[in-house]
Design a protein around this motif. Structure first.
Motif, short mmCIF file in Angstrom:
data_model
loop_
_atom_site.label_atom_id
_atom_site.label_comp_id
_atom_site.label_asym_id
_atom_site.label_seq_id
_atom_site.Cartn_x
_atom_site.Cartn_y
_atom_site.Cartn_z
N VAL A 183 0.82 -1.20 0.00
CA VAL A 183 0.00 0.00 0.00
C VAL A 183 0.86 1.25 0.00
O VAL A 183 1.98 1.26 0.49
N SER A 184 0.27 2.31 -0.57
CA SER A 184 0.88 3.63 -0.52
C SER A 184 -0.23 4.66 -0.53
O SER A 184 -1.21 4.52 -1.27
N LEU A 185 -0.06 5.70 0.28
CA LEU A 185 -1.02 6.79 0.27
C LEU A 185 -0.64 7.87 -0.74
O LEU A 185 -1.46 8.72 -1.08
N GLY A 186 0.61 7.85 -1.19
CA GLY A 186 1.05 8.84 -2.16
C GLY A 186 1.09 10.25 -1.60
O GLY A 186 0.87 11.21 -2.33
N LEU A 187 1.35 10.37 -0.31
CA LEU A 187 1.39 11.68 0.35
C LEU A 187 2.82 12.05 0.72
O LEU A 187 3.70 11.18 0.80
N PRO A 188 3.06 13.33 0.98
CA PRO A 188 4.37 13.72 1.48
C PRO A 188 4.67 12.97 2.79
O PRO A 188 3.75 12.52 3.47
N LEU A 189 5.93 12.88 3.11
CA LEU A 189 6.38 12.12 4.30
C LEU A 189 5.93 10.67 4.21
O LEU A 189 5.41 10.09 5.16
N SER A 190 6.14 10.07 3.05
CA SER A 190 5.67 8.71 2.81
C SER A 190 6.22 7.70 3.82
O SER A 190 5.57 6.69 4.10
N ALA A 191 7.38 7.95 4.39
CA ALA A 191 7.91 7.03 5.40
C ALA A 191 6.95 6.92 6.58
O ALA A 191 6.81 5.86 7.18
N ARG B 181 3.48 4.04 6.45
CA ARG B 181 3.52 3.16 7.62
C ARG B 181 2.15 3.10 8.29
O ARG B 181 1.68 2.04 8.69
N VAL B 182 1.47 4.23 8.38
CA VAL B 182 0.12 4.27 8.95
C VAL B 182 -0.84 3.48 8.06
O VAL B 182 -1.66 2.70 8.55
N ALA B 183 -0.73 3.67 6.74
CA ALA B 183 -1.58 2.92 5.81
C ALA B 183 -1.34 1.42 5.94
O ALA B 183 -2.29 0.63 5.92
N ALA B 184 -0.09 1.01 6.07
CA ALA B 184 0.23 -0.40 6.22
C ALA B 184 -0.32 -0.96 7.52
O ALA B 184 -0.82 -2.09 7.56
N TRP B 185 -0.25 -0.18 8.59
CA TRP B 185 -0.80 -0.61 9.88
C TRP B 185 -2.30 -0.87 9.75
O TRP B 185 -2.80 -1.89 10.20
N LYS B 186 -3.02 0.05 9.10
CA LYS B 186 -4.46 -0.11 8.90
C LYS B 186 -4.73 -1.32 8.01
O LYS B 186 -5.63 -2.12 8.28
N ARG B 187 -3.95 -1.46 6.96
CA ARG B 187 -4.15 -2.57 6.03
C ARG B 187 -3.90 -3.92 6.71
O ARG B 187 -4.63 -4.87 6.48
#
Length: 135
Positions: free
Chosen positions: A102-110, A114-120
């Motif tokens: 997953v990727s949110l494609g937002l600034p500060l992707s690190a 990581r938040v998106a991956a936690w939710k996923r």
């Protein structure tokens, strides 16, 4: 993109488990979106899912050991999301593994990825728990 994985053992044969992994069921098992429609395509299926004013399309394809699906375009919660579901024989049942990138494609992707991956990861675990309970 960040990759996450969840796995579980199900005391059913791979054939039984694969039958339960219909595209609409997988989305419902994840628990975050409601299935609004399923369309059969030349390559597999497209599931239209939504929640709270958000609609997305997930393109599914069957693989020899399970399913693969990805969010189409940027209409969903992620900039990009792709997932595989594999089923392998183990002992007197099956090992079911879900892997997602997953990727949110937002600034500060690190941080944001990581938040998106936690939710996923939570969605994958919920899906595996629901699958096991169904079988």
């Amino acid at each position: 993109m960040r990759e996450v994985e969840a796995t579980t053992f199900v005391p059913e044969s791979p054939t039984v488990v694969r039958r339960a992994l219909a595209p609409a069921a997988v989305v419902e098992y994840e628990g975050s979106f409601d299935v609004r429609g399923v369309e059969e395509t030349d390559d597999g299926w497209t599931v239209t899912a939504g929640a709270r004013g958000l609609t997305m399309h997930l393109d599914f394809e069957e693989r020899g050991d399970g399913l693969a699906y990805r969010q189409r375009g940027d209409g969903g919660p992620f900039d990009a999301m792709e997932t595989t579901v594999s089923v392998e024989p183990e002992d007197e049942g099956s090992r079911v593994r879900m892997r997602s990138r997953v990727s949110l494609g937002l600034p500060l992707s690190a941080v944001t990825d990581r938040v998106a991956a936690w939710k996923r990861r939570g969605e994958l675990r919920r899906a595996l728990d629901a699958l096991a309970a169904d079988l």
